[in-house]
Scaffold this motif. Structure first.
Motif, PDB file in Angstrom:
ATOM      1  N   LYS A   1       0.801  -1.237   0.000  1.00 48.68           N
ATOM      2  CA  LYS A   1       0.000   0.000   0.000  1.00 48.68           C
ATOM      3  C   LYS A   1       0.825   1.274   0.000  1.00 48.68           C
ATOM      4  N   SER A   2       2.137   1.186   0.269  1.00 44.90           N
ATOM      5  CA  SER A   2       2.963   2.387   0.308  1.00 44.90           C
ATOM      6  C   SER A   2       4.357   2.078  -0.215  1.00 44.90           C
ATOM      7  N   SER A   3       5.071   3.153  -0.553  1.00 50.47           N
ATOM      8  CA  SER A   3       6.408   2.984  -1.121  1.00 50.47           C
ATOM      9  C   SER A   3       7.328   4.106  -0.664  1.00 50.47           C
ATOM     10  N   ILE A   4       8.605   3.843  -0.770  1.00 49.84           N
ATOM     11  CA  ILE A   4       9.642   4.862  -0.676  1.00 49.84           C
ATOM     12  C   ILE A   4      10.414   4.764  -1.978  1.00 49.84           C
ATOM     13  N   ILE A   5      10.510   5.860  -2.699  1.00 50.03           N
ATOM     14  CA  ILE A   5      11.190   5.871  -3.998  1.00 50.03           C
ATOM     15  C   ILE A   5      12.607   6.395  -3.803  1.00 50.03           C
ATOM     16  N   ILE A   6      13.582   5.621  -4.233  1.00 48.85           N
ATOM     17  CA  ILE A   6      14.985   6.049  -4.208  1.00 48.85           C
ATOM     18  C   ILE A   6      15.444   6.145  -5.650  1.00 48.85           C
ATOM     19  N   HIS A   7      15.955   7.315  -6.027  1.00 45.18           N
ATOM     20  CA  HIS A   7      16.363   7.503  -7.420  1.00 45.18           C
ATOM     21  C   HIS A   7      17.711   8.190  -7.529  1.00 45.18           C
ATOM     22  N   GLN A   8      18.340   7.953  -8.645  1.00 44.23           N
ATOM     23  CA  GLN A   8      19.609   8.589  -8.986  1.00 44.23           C
ATOM     24  C   GLN A   8      19.374  10.077  -9.188  1.00 44.23           C
ATOM     25  N   ASN A   9      20.287  10.901  -8.737  1.00 45.40           N
ATOM     26  CA  ASN A   9      20.133  12.348  -8.808  1.00 45.40           C
ATOM     27  C   ASN A   9      20.571  12.886 -10.176  1.00 45.40           C
ATOM     28  N   ASP A  10      19.820  12.509 -11.211  1.00 42.64           N
ATOM     29  CA  ASP A  10      20.033  13.033 -12.558  1.00 42.64           C
ATOM     30  C   ASP A  10      18.694  13.035 -13.292  1.00 42.64           C
ATOM     31  N   GLU A  11      18.695  13.493 -14.535  1.00 37.96           N
ATOM     32  CA  GLU A  11      17.437  13.617 -15.288  1.00 37.96           C
ATOM     33  C   GLU A  11      16.736  12.270 -15.452  1.00 37.96           C
TER      34      GLU A  11
ATOM     35  N   SER B   1       6.881   7.241 -11.395  1.00 35.17           N
ATOM     36  CA  SER B   1       6.522   6.253 -10.371  1.00 35.17           C
ATOM     37  C   SER B   1       5.516   6.843  -9.390  1.00 35.17           C
ATOM     38  N   LYS B   2       5.807   8.035  -8.906  1.00 37.97           N
ATOM     39  CA  LYS B   2       4.896   8.683  -7.954  1.00 37.97           C
ATOM     40  C   LYS B   2       3.513   8.888  -8.575  1.00 37.97           C
ATOM     41  N   GLN B   3       3.484   9.313  -9.835  1.00 35.17           N
ATOM     42  CA  GLN B   3       2.216   9.539 -10.522  1.00 35.17           C
ATOM     43  C   GLN B   3       1.421   8.250 -10.670  1.00 35.17           C
ATOM     44  N   LYS B   4       2.059   7.199 -11.192  1.00 36.58           N
ATOM     45  CA  LYS B   4       1.365   5.930 -11.424  1.00 36.58           C
ATOM     46  C   LYS B   4       0.962   5.265 -10.116  1.00 36.58           C
ATOM     47  N   PHE B   5       1.821   5.356  -9.091  1.00 32.72           N
ATOM     48  CA  PHE B   5       1.459   4.812  -7.790  1.00 32.72           C
ATOM     49  C   PHE B   5       0.228   5.537  -7.255  1.00 32.72           C
ATOM     50  N   GLY B   6       0.207   6.856  -7.390  1.00 29.42           N
ATOM     51  CA  GLY B   6      -0.940   7.633  -6.928  1.00 29.42           C
ATOM     52  C   GLY B   6      -2.229   7.226  -7.623  1.00 29.42           C
ATOM     53  N   GLU B   7      -2.149   6.962  -8.929  1.00 29.43           N
ATOM     54  CA  GLU B   7      -3.329   6.519  -9.687  1.00 29.43           C
ATOM     55  C   GLU B   7      -3.857   5.182  -9.158  1.00 29.43           C
ATOM     56  N   MET B   8      -2.974   4.356  -8.609  1.00 27.01           N
ATOM     57  CA  MET B   8      -3.354   3.047  -8.091  1.00 27.01           C
ATOM     58  C   MET B   8      -3.555   3.073  -6.571  1.00 27.01           C
ATOM     59  N   ARG B   9      -3.591   4.294  -5.995  1.00 24.34           N
ATOM     60  CA  ARG B   9      -3.790   4.494  -4.555  1.00 24.34           C
ATOM     61  C   ARG B   9      -2.673   3.871  -3.712  1.00 24.34           C
ATOM     62  N   ILE B  10      -1.461   3.886  -4.261  1.00 23.53           N
ATOM     63  CA  ILE B  10      -0.267   3.465  -3.530  1.00 23.53           C
ATOM     64  C   ILE B  10       0.390   4.744  -3.014  1.00 23.53           C
ATOM     65  N   ILE B  11       0.565   4.839  -1.728  1.00 23.88           N
ATOM     66  CA  ILE B  11       1.100   6.052  -1.109  1.00 23.88           C
ATOM     67  C   ILE B  11       2.624   6.093  -1.259  1.00 23.88           C
ATOM     68  N   THR B  12       3.141   7.233  -1.688  1.00 21.73           N
ATOM     69  CA  THR B  12       4.584   7.452  -1.718  1.00 21.73           C
ATOM     70  C   THR B  12       4.959   8.167  -0.426  1.00 21.73           C
ATOM     71  N   MET B  13       5.605   7.434   0.469  1.00 17.84           N
ATOM     72  CA  MET B  13       5.947   7.969   1.786  1.00 17.84           C
ATOM     73  C   MET B  13       7.100   8.971   1.717  1.00 17.84           C
ATOM     74  N   GLU B  14       8.048   8.702   0.830  1.00 18.10           N
ATOM     75  CA  GLU B  14       9.258   9.523   0.741  1.00 18.10           C
ATOM     76  C   GLU B  14       9.887   9.341  -0.635  1.00 18.10           C
ATOM     77  N   ILE B  15      10.529  10.387  -1.131  1.00 22.03           N
ATOM     78  CA  ILE B  15      11.345  10.295  -2.343  1.00 22.03           C
ATOM     79  C   ILE B  15      12.763  10.693  -1.943  1.00 22.03           C
ATOM     80  N   ILE B  16      13.702   9.781  -2.145  1.00 22.99           N
ATOM     81  CA  ILE B  16      15.088   9.981  -1.726  1.00 22.99           C
ATOM     82  C   ILE B  16      15.988  10.002  -2.956  1.00 22.99           C
ATOM     83  N   LYS B  17      16.842  11.024  -3.028  1.00 22.71           N
ATOM     84  CA  LYS B  17      17.801  11.125  -4.134  1.00 22.71           C
ATOM     85  C   LYS B  17      19.131  10.506  -3.725  1.00 22.71           C
TER      86      LYS B  17
END
Length: 75
Positions: free
Chosen positions: A27-37, A46-62
């Motif tokens: 039901k929730s996620s933490i997204i970790i991504h590389q700090n580039d384009e 990911s945040k957009q598609k998760f939101g459409e599926m009612r999956i909560i993004t708790m944090e986005i970490i670079k």
């Protein structure tokens, strides 16, 4: 011979992740991504598609590849 690497599109990767979340009823996620384009666009999709599926993004970490450190916005 040459070496070729095929990288899946952001859309394909995110679709696969959404299927995993649905399969395991996460039901929730933490997204970790590389700090580039590339990493930023994947994280936003990911945040957009998760939101459409009612999956909560708790944090986005670079992750800064050059410095090899995580950049976290502590709330």
């Amino acid at each position: 011979g040459g070496f070729y690497r095929v990288v899946p599109s952001d859309e394909s990767m995110v679709s696969s992740m959404v299927l995993l979340f649905q399969r395991f009823k996460w039901k929730s996620s933490i997204i970790i991504h590389q700090n580039d384009e590339y990493g930023y666009s994947g994280a936003q999709l990911s945040k957009q598609k998760f939101g459409e599926m009612r999956i909560i993004t708790m944090e986005i970490i670079k992750y800064d590849m050059r410095e090899q450190i995580f950049q976290i916005d502590l709330k």
